[in-house]
Each structure stands twice: as C-alpha cells, then as structure tokens.
Design a protein around this motif. Structure first.
Motif, PDB file in Angstrom:
ATOM      1  N   LYS A  91       0.744  -1.022  -0.316  1.00  0.00           N
ATOM      2  CA  LYS A  91       0.001   0.141  -0.042  1.00  0.00           C
ATOM      3  C   LYS A  91       0.632   0.697  -0.225  1.00  0.00           C
ATOM      4  N   GLU A  92       0.723   2.233   0.746  1.00  0.00           N
ATOM      5  CA  GLU A  92       1.621   3.358   0.959  1.00  0.00           C
ATOM      6  C   GLU A  92       2.646   3.154   1.019  1.00  0.00           C
ATOM      7  N   THR A  93       3.369   2.486   2.322  1.00  0.00           N
ATOM      8  CA  THR A  93       4.694   2.028   2.717  1.00  0.00           C
ATOM      9  C   THR A  93       4.576   0.592   3.046  1.00  0.00           C
ATOM     10  N   GLU A 143       3.248   0.009  -8.917  1.00  0.00           N
ATOM     11  CA  GLU A 143       2.423   1.290  -9.496  1.00  0.00           C
ATOM     12  C   GLU A 143       2.331   1.477 -10.291  1.00  0.00           C
TER      13      GLU A 143
END
Length: 144
Positions: A10-12, A40
């Motif tokens: 996810k984000e990190t 991504e």
C-alpha cells in the motif's frame, strides 16, 4: 518492519527480500516464479526465482533494473558477451533490449527487479515465439 497481508504493498512497506526468497519452492513448472511487491503506474517491483535457462526476450513497455539477491547466473544483454552476476550486482537495460539468462550457475538464483514504468505481467516477448509465452514463462505467487 515487514509488510503483512496478501497482495500488493500500500502506501509504504518494508520487504525482507532474503526472507521472501526463502519462500520459493525448490522446483517449478515455469521458468520463473514471481512475487509482485509493488504495482504502481510509475514502477513495479518484483522478486523472482529463476529455475532454468531463460531464452532471449524483451519487454515493450518498461526499462528494467535487476539486482541479484542470491545465487549466480549468466546474463546476456543486447547480444553482448555473457556476464556472470552474483549477490549485490545490479544490471540495467532499457525497454525493447533483448536479454536472456542462458545459465543458472548457482541456485537458488533470486533476483529483485524494478520495472519503470510498471510492467504488465503479459509484457514478455520471446525472440523465438516457440520458446514460450508470458504464461508459460512465469507464474506469480503471493509474497505473504
């Protein structure tokens, strides 16, 4: 810290590449088993194990960075001389550059890859179409 849960980061996330490499089985029906870690639009990253020689192929949509995590293999890029790479060595080539891995010198040969921009899993084009397809070449497994 290690990312947990199925699927893509996810984000990190933090990934223990050596621990993940230990999850690959000793054998596979495909040439490669692949763990997609990030996915991504700008880049995708994968960890994969090479089980047998990989014929000459290329990717139409992305540049590729390959870093050997374990083992040793012979790589051929753009028709050049074979080069043997081992842990900690990084190889870069641009999209449409033909490359192959004609020999697994020391197993397990595990490689971390970053593809820029993202590489669709179907973007594998063999120079000799009789060598296979993206489906026969690689199978994706979940990292966790």
């Amino acid at each position: 810290m290690e990312s947990k849960g199925a699927g893509i980061a996810k984000e990190t996330s933090t990934f223990d590449l050596h621990a993940l490499a230990g999850r690959f089985p000793d054998s596979a029906e495909t040439m490669l088993l692949d763990m997609r870690l990030t996915d991504e639009a700008a880049a995708s990253s994968r960890l994969f194990r090479i089980y047998r020689p990989v014929p000459a192929h290329f990717h139409k949509t992305c540049d590729e960075y390959l870093q050997v995590i374990s083992g040793r293999g012979t790589f051929v890029v753009a028709g050049g001389e074979p080069i043997e790479l081992g842990p900690g060595q990084l190889l870069f080539f641009r999209r449409n550059v033909v490359h192959s891995i004609p020999k697994v010198v020391e197993a397990p040969l595990v490689v971390f890859s970053v593809d820029t921009p993202r590489r669709d899993p179907a973007d594998v084009h063999f120079v000799n179409p009789a060598d296979g397809t993206a489906t026969s070449f690689i199978r994706t497994i979940e990292p966790y």
